[in-house]
Design a protein around this motif. Structure first.
Motif, PDB file in Angstrom:
ATOM      1  N   LEU A 134       4.381  -0.876  19.119  1.00  0.00           N
ATOM      2  CA  LEU A 134       4.626  -1.244  17.732  1.00  0.00           C
ATOM      3  C   LEU A 134       5.331  -2.592  17.583  1.00  0.00           C
ATOM      4  CD1 LEU A 134       5.787   2.235  16.353  1.00  0.00           C
ATOM      5  CD2 LEU A 134       3.529   1.171  16.113  1.00  0.00           C
ATOM      6  N   GLY A 135       5.778  -3.148  18.716  1.00  0.00           N
ATOM      7  CA  GLY A 135       6.468  -4.432  18.666  1.00  0.00           C
ATOM      8  C   GLY A 135       7.860  -4.357  18.074  1.00  0.00           C
ATOM      9  N   VAL A 188      11.509  -1.789   9.563  1.00  0.00           N
ATOM     10  CA  VAL A 188      10.648  -0.691   9.984  1.00  0.00           C
ATOM     11  C   VAL A 188      10.610   0.337   8.869  1.00  0.00           C
ATOM     12  CG1 VAL A 188      10.347   1.185  11.636  1.00  0.00           C
ATOM     13  CG2 VAL A 188      11.211  -1.034  12.411  1.00  0.00           C
ATOM     14  N   MET A 189       9.413   0.732   8.503  1.00  0.00           N
ATOM     15  CA  MET A 189       9.255   1.787   7.517  1.00  0.00           C
ATOM     16  C   MET A 189       8.574   2.953   8.209  1.00  0.00           C
ATOM     17  SD  MET A 189       7.259   1.968   3.871  1.00  0.00           S
ATOM     18  CE  MET A 189       7.944   0.434   3.372  1.00  0.00           C
ATOM     19  N   CYS A 222      -0.545  -1.044   8.168  1.00  0.00           N
ATOM     20  CA  CYS A 222       0.594  -0.361   8.786  1.00  0.00           C
ATOM     21  C   CYS A 222       0.134   0.324  10.073  1.00  0.00           C
ATOM     22  CB  CYS A 222       1.159   0.689   7.846  1.00  0.00           C
ATOM     23  SG  CYS A 222       1.796   0.036   6.304  1.00  0.00           S
ATOM     24  N   PRO A 223       0.873   0.129  11.155  1.00  0.00           N
ATOM     25  CA  PRO A 223       0.494   0.837  12.390  1.00  0.00           C
ATOM     26  C   PRO A 223       0.573   2.346  12.174  1.00  0.00           C
ATOM     27  CG  PRO A 223       2.215  -0.798  12.808  1.00  0.00           C
ATOM     28  CD  PRO A 223       2.056  -0.697  11.321  1.00  0.00           C
ATOM     29  N   PRO A 255       0.813  -1.214   0.000  1.00  0.00           N
ATOM     30  CA  PRO A 255       0.000   0.000   0.000  1.00  0.00           C
ATOM     31  C   PRO A 255       0.845   1.262   0.000  1.00  0.00           C
ATOM     32  CG  PRO A 255      -0.712  -1.501   1.733  1.00  0.00           C
ATOM     33  CD  PRO A 255       0.550  -2.047   1.156  1.00  0.00           C
ATOM     34  N   VAL A 256       1.943   1.246   0.731  1.00  0.00           N
ATOM     35  CA  VAL A 256       2.755   2.442   0.849  1.00  0.00           C
ATOM     36  C   VAL A 256       3.463   2.748  -0.462  1.00  0.00           C
ATOM     37  CG1 VAL A 256       4.645   3.526   2.103  1.00  0.00           C
ATOM     38  CG2 VAL A 256       3.006   2.097   3.311  1.00  0.00           C
TER      39      VAL A 256
END
Length: 193
Positions: A122-123, A24-25, A50-51, A5-6
């Motif tokens: 966010l883990g 991580v993005m 995505c968080p 999606p990003v």
């Protein structure tokens, strides 16, 4: 976070940092741009996979940051609060849970506590290196950096603004907009974990 999606969103706004074994993005985006010009299916997929983390500033600080003529003509919509609430509502609708909400003032006064909590949510692991950075800008700051990031580019870590850099008073014309903003701001901070 699924990259698909990003990738469909503006690549210029995406910064990938290999900070740990977990990929991580980080996508820094002004809330209003998530609803302007981005296909709703892409936005919904991004919010679903995505968080989301919302950094919320007090409306007085947001309006004061506009300065001069911009401050005198500012509207509720200019603050991003409407879109931030929309992100919260959409995230809740799509995932059944609230996004992480961080108050700017808390991040500045308790950076390690806030970042540890956020990383836990966010883990991802927390690293002390997250608390400082070298002086200067970054390429992803974009073309508006000279106008918006002057203080950040002089800093090397979190903290209150230097003496004399306190939030300036608002033009009287902003009183109505500030009052309008407060109900949105209070709703956002009321949903903060």
């Amino acid at each position: 976070c699924s990259e698909q999606p990003v990738q469909a969103a503006s690549a210029a706004r995406v910064h990938v940092t290999p900070c740990c074994s977990t990929r991580v993005m980080f996508v820094k985006e002004m809330a209003k741009f998530l609803y302007e010009g981005i296909d709703s299916a892409v936005r919904d997929a991004t919010l679903t996979h995505c968080p989301s983390v919302l950094l919320v500033r007090h409306p007085r600080a947001v309006l004061a940051s506009f300065g001069g003529a911009l401050q005198r003509t500012a509207t509720l919509e200019d603050t991003g609060l409407v879109e931030q609430l929309r992100i919260v509502d959409d995230h809740l609708r799509l995932t059944g849970k609230l996004p992480s909400i961080i108050l700017n003032e808390e991040l500045l006064s308790q950076p390690e506590t806030i970042l540890r909590r956020l990383c836990d949510d966010l883990g991802i692991p927390f690293y002390p290196a997250m608390l400082s950075w070298p002086v200067g800008g970054r390429p992803e700051d974009g073309m508006w950096a000279p106008y918006w990031y002057t203080s950040t580019h002089k800093s090397t870590g979190f903290g209150r603004a230097a003496a004399g850099d306190s939030v300036p008073s608002l033009a009287p014309v902003c009183d109505t907009v500030l009052q309008e903003c407060m109900s949105y701001y209070n709703r956002l901070i009321g949903m903060k974990a």
